[in-house]
Scaffold this motif. Structure first.
Motif, PDB file in Angstrom:
ATOM      1  N   LYS A  37       0.832  -1.208   0.000  1.00  0.00           N
ATOM      2  CA  LYS A  37       0.000   0.000   0.000  1.00  0.00           C
ATOM      3  C   LYS A  37       0.868   1.261   0.000  1.00  0.00           C
ATOM      4  O   LYS A  37       0.567   2.229  -0.705  1.00  0.00           O
ATOM      5  N   LEU A  38       1.939   1.268   0.795  1.00  0.00           N
ATOM      6  CA  LEU A  38       2.819   2.437   0.840  1.00  0.00           C
ATOM      7  C   LEU A  38       3.544   2.646  -0.483  1.00  0.00           C
ATOM      8  O   LEU A  38       3.686   3.775  -0.956  1.00  0.00           O
ATOM      9  N   LEU A  40       2.543   1.773  -3.442  1.00  0.00           N
ATOM     10  CA  LEU A  40       1.594   2.180  -4.480  1.00  0.00           C
ATOM     11  C   LEU A  40       0.967   3.557  -4.240  1.00  0.00           C
ATOM     12  O   LEU A  40       0.223   4.042  -5.080  1.00  0.00           O
ATOM     13  N   THR A  41       1.277   4.173  -3.098  1.00  0.00           N
ATOM     14  CA  THR A  41       0.747   5.506  -2.808  1.00  0.00           C
ATOM     15  C   THR A  41       1.285   6.502  -3.825  1.00  0.00           C
ATOM     16  O   THR A  41       2.483   6.566  -4.083  1.00  0.00           O
ATOM     17  N   LYS A  42       0.379   7.247  -4.411  1.00  0.00           N
ATOM     18  CA  LYS A  42       0.779   8.248  -5.398  1.00  0.00           C
ATOM     19  C   LYS A  42       1.161   9.542  -4.696  1.00  0.00           C
ATOM     20  O   LYS A  42       0.544   9.917  -3.707  1.00  0.00           O
ATOM     21  N   THR A  50      -2.731  18.055   1.886  1.00  0.00           N
ATOM     22  CA  THR A  50      -2.751  16.610   2.171  1.00  0.00           C
ATOM     23  C   THR A  50      -3.192  16.303   3.600  1.00  0.00           C
ATOM     24  O   THR A  50      -3.076  15.162   4.035  1.00  0.00           O
ATOM     25  N   LEU A  53      -5.390  13.272   4.340  1.00  0.00           N
ATOM     26  CA  LEU A  53      -4.798  11.938   4.234  1.00  0.00           C
ATOM     27  C   LEU A  53      -4.253  11.426   5.564  1.00  0.00           C
ATOM     28  O   LEU A  53      -3.967  10.241   5.697  1.00  0.00           O
ATOM     29  N   LYS A  54      -4.098  12.322   6.533  1.00  0.00           N
ATOM     30  CA  LYS A  54      -3.559  11.918   7.829  1.00  0.00           C
ATOM     31  C   LYS A  54      -4.566  11.014   8.534  1.00  0.00           C
ATOM     32  O   LYS A  54      -5.752  11.316   8.569  1.00  0.00           O
ATOM     33  N   HIS A 129       7.058  11.123  -0.730  1.00  0.00           N
ATOM     34  CA  HIS A 129       6.693   9.984  -1.561  1.00  0.00           C
ATOM     35  C   HIS A 129       7.809   8.938  -1.581  1.00  0.00           C
ATOM     36  O   HIS A 129       7.548   7.737  -1.466  1.00  0.00           O
ATOM     37  N   GLN A 132       7.937   7.163   1.740  1.00  0.00           N
ATOM     38  CA  GLN A 132       6.884   6.156   1.842  1.00  0.00           C
ATOM     39  C   GLN A 132       7.263   4.899   1.057  1.00  0.00           C
ATOM     40  O   GLN A 132       7.033   3.788   1.517  1.00  0.00           O
ATOM     41  N   ARG A 133       7.817   5.080  -0.124  1.00  0.00           N
ATOM     42  CA  ARG A 133       8.232   3.911  -0.904  1.00  0.00           C
ATOM     43  C   ARG A 133       9.317   3.116  -0.194  1.00  0.00           C
ATOM     44  O   ARG A 133       9.284   1.894  -0.163  1.00  0.00           O
ATOM     45  N   GLY A 136       7.729   1.360   2.689  1.00  0.00           N
ATOM     46  CA  GLY A 136       6.944   0.231   2.177  1.00  0.00           C
ATOM     47  C   GLY A 136       7.832  -0.947   1.826  1.00  0.00           C
ATOM     48  O   GLY A 136       7.524  -2.100   2.156  1.00  0.00           O
TER      49      GLY A 136
END
Length: 155
Positions: A37-38, A40-42, A50, A53-54, A129, A132-133, A136
């Protein structure tokens, strides 16, 4: 984890290979799912707010609880560590005292992490971003390590 250990889940996990394996697999799948999920987060477009989104406090606590409960090794640590300091004549009171001390120390550690995270957030804002990747990918790696790990004490 403290309550699960006090209720005997740690002993059960350490003696039942089947139960340990089931909890381990569920925990590994959950970590891998969160990692995917992390990844694939755009990224948010520049200038877009944002804050929506929190996660709420409730969502964050639920996620943390799922991760904690699905980690059989942490429960085994509590099952091996805590009983050494439990007074059997006042079992529940001893467990409650140890649990309160642990939670207080954990709260101090979380506060330090949150403060560091607050300052790091300003630095990472434009790089979120990629952070996060990377996170993930790390969760996927740890999920795979958990999936292929052996039960402690077993060859």
């Amino acid at each position: 984890m403290i309550a699960a250990s006090a209720l005997g889940l740690g002993v059960l996990l350490s003696t039942s290979a089947l139960l340990f394996g089931a909890v381990k697999i569920v925990g590994a799948i959950y970590l891998i799912w969160m990692g995917v999920k992390l990844i694939l987060t755009k990224p948010a477009p520049d200038g877009v707010e944002t804050d929506h989104l929190k996660p709420t406090i409730r969502q964050a606590l639920r996620r943390e609880a799922m991760i904690a409960v699905s980690n059989p090794k942490a429960i085994l640590i509590f099952a091996a560590f805590f009983p050494q300091f439990v007074d059997t004549s006042s079992y529940w009171q001893s467990y409650a005292t140890l649990g309160a001390i642990f939670i207080a120390l954990e709260a101090c550690a979380i506060t330090l992490y949150a403060a560091a995270g607050h300052f790091a957030a300003a630095f990472a804002y434009t790089r979120l971003h990629w952070f996060q990747r990377t996170s993930g990918a790390g969760m996927i790696v740890f999920g795979l390590i958990l999936f292929f790990s052996r039960q402690p004490g077993r060859a």
